[in-house]
Design an enzyme around this catalytic site. Structure first.
Site, PDB file in Angstrom:
ATOM      1  N   LYS A  98     -13.507  -7.903   8.550  1.00 14.16           N
ATOM      2  CA  LYS A  98     -12.948  -8.102   6.800  1.00 14.16           C
ATOM      3  C   LYS A  98     -13.263  -6.542   7.245  1.00 14.16           C
ATOM      4  CE  LYS A  98     -16.635  -9.762   4.876  1.00 14.16           C
ATOM      5  NZ  LYS A  98     -17.712 -10.924   4.554  1.00 14.16           N
TER       6      LYS A  98
ATOM      7  N   THR B 158     -19.211  -4.497  -7.021  1.00 11.95           N
ATOM      8  CA  THR B 158     -18.026  -5.439  -6.282  1.00 11.95           C
ATOM      9  C   THR B 158     -19.579  -6.529  -5.676  1.00 11.95           C
ATOM     10  OG1 THR B 158     -18.740  -3.837  -4.503  1.00 11.95           O
ATOM     11  CG2 THR B 158     -16.566  -3.975  -5.353  1.00 11.95           C
TER      12      THR B 158
ATOM     13  N   GLY C 243     -21.512  -9.256  -4.278  1.00  7.12           N
ATOM     14  CA  GLY C 243     -20.678 -10.959  -4.023  1.00  7.12           C
ATOM     15  C   GLY C 243     -19.839 -10.624  -3.186  1.00  7.12           C
ATOM     16  N   THR C 244     -18.769  -9.905  -3.262  1.00 11.37           N
ATOM     17  CA  THR C 244     -17.339  -9.623  -2.783  1.00 11.37           C
ATOM     18  C   THR C 244     -17.375 -10.911  -1.261  1.00 11.37           C
ATOM     19  OG1 THR C 244     -18.088  -7.394  -1.173  1.00 11.37           O
ATOM     20  CG2 THR C 244     -16.288  -8.086  -3.658  1.00 11.37           C
ATOM     21  N   GLY C 245     -18.713 -10.672  -0.314  1.00 13.01           N
ATOM     22  CA  GLY C 245     -18.403 -11.776   0.801  1.00 13.01           C
ATOM     23  C   GLY C 245     -18.348 -12.849   0.422  1.00 13.01           C
ATOM     24  N   CYS C 246     -19.588 -13.504  -0.052  1.00  9.70           N
ATOM     25  CA  CYS C 246     -20.146 -14.541  -0.831  1.00  9.70           C
ATOM     26  C   CYS C 246     -18.428 -15.331  -0.938  1.00  9.70           C
ATOM     27  CB  CYS C 246     -21.059 -14.498  -1.629  1.00  9.70           C
ATOM     28  SG  CYS C 246     -22.981 -14.014  -1.240  1.00  9.70           S
TER      29      CYS C 246
END
Length: 263
Positions: free
Chosen positions: A173, A204, A206-209
């Site tokens: 990412k 932002t 929780g964007t990865g989850c």
């Protein structure tokens, strides 16, 4: 209806972890199930407490879910101890689970380590080789590859090293002041860039989850990996562009931005 299982920690403010995963899976048209690895006391300003479940209780959750409702895909989030990682890896092997998406949460944006050295080793040796795709951020890609990343070319080299070492696809990412919101998918000796829309939204959490859960949802529905990633990025862009503003810190996205409620 296709199904997806998330194995991750609970986020009491609902923006990340299990809660974000379930919202994302539901919004992307699959039935969501969960196995909780830890409870957290947290809000948009930070985490104040963590209570990890025992390996035995995690195993009980996984067995009960899988033997009743089969998961078409599995998303694995933050798992902070080697004992829990061993349980997850053994379960994947026992049931021959497919479409496993691992979000290798190890390093915070600040560069601080989030899990122990033993857990990092277990993650590398037991979980990552079982993944269809992993979704590390740049600091995590550096840890997994042992390489410093300072350019787009470095992202390619590092992702290639990880893919070849562990035999999985790697979605490295972008962000972290590098390459804007563009992500790199490396698999089978080749790579593809996914251009991202930089959205001026400070919320932002929780964007990865959310991205990894959206990918898992799309794989559960039978998409090829490149299509699954492209659709997941469009979904997360929409959730950010909805400009939800909750909490006193970095708030959550609107996971339900495309759901029209009209009863």
């Amino acid at each position: 209806m296709k199904t997806a299982l998330t194995i991750a920690g609970s986020d009491s403010c609902g923006g990340a972890g299990i809660q974000a995963d379930i919202k994302t899976m539901t919004a992307n048209g699959v039935y969501a199930m969960s196995a909780v690895t830890a409870l957290t006391a947290q809000n948009t300003t930070g985490v104040t407490g963590i209570m990890e479940v025992t390996p035995e209780f995690l195993q009980e959750q996984l067995t009960d879910v899988i033997e009743d409702i089969w998961p078409d895909a599995v998303k694995i989030g933050m798992v902070s101890s080697s004992g829990l990682i061993d349980v997850i890896a053994d379960t994947i092997e026992r049931y021959q689970l497919k479409n496993v998406v691992v979000d290798p949460v190890m390093v915070a944006t600040s560069g601080a380590k989030l899990i122990s050295d033993g857990a990092v080793t277990a993650l590398k040796e037991r979980l990552i080789p079982k993944a269809a795709v992993i979704t590390p951020n740049i600091p995590e890609t550096e840890v997994l590859s042992g390489r410093k990343i300072a350019s787009a070319e470095d992202m390619v080299t590092a992702a290639q090293a990880i893919s070849e070492q562990y035999g999985c696809a790697v979605l490295c990412k972008g962000g972290h002041s590098l390459n804007d919101a563009n992500d790199l998918l490396y698999r089978n000796g080749g790579y593809q860039w996914f251009q991202g829309q930089r959205i001026d939204n400070p919320n932002t959490h929780g964007t990865g989850c959310t991205l990894s859960s959206a990918i898992a949802s799309n794989l559960a529905k039978g998409m090829e990996l490149d299509e699954a990633v492209a659709c997941a990025k469009r979904y997360i862009s929409g959730a950010l562009a909805a400009m939800l503003d909750l909490g006193k810190g970095s708030g959550p996205m609107n996971h339900a931005y495309a759901i029209n409620v009209n009863y």
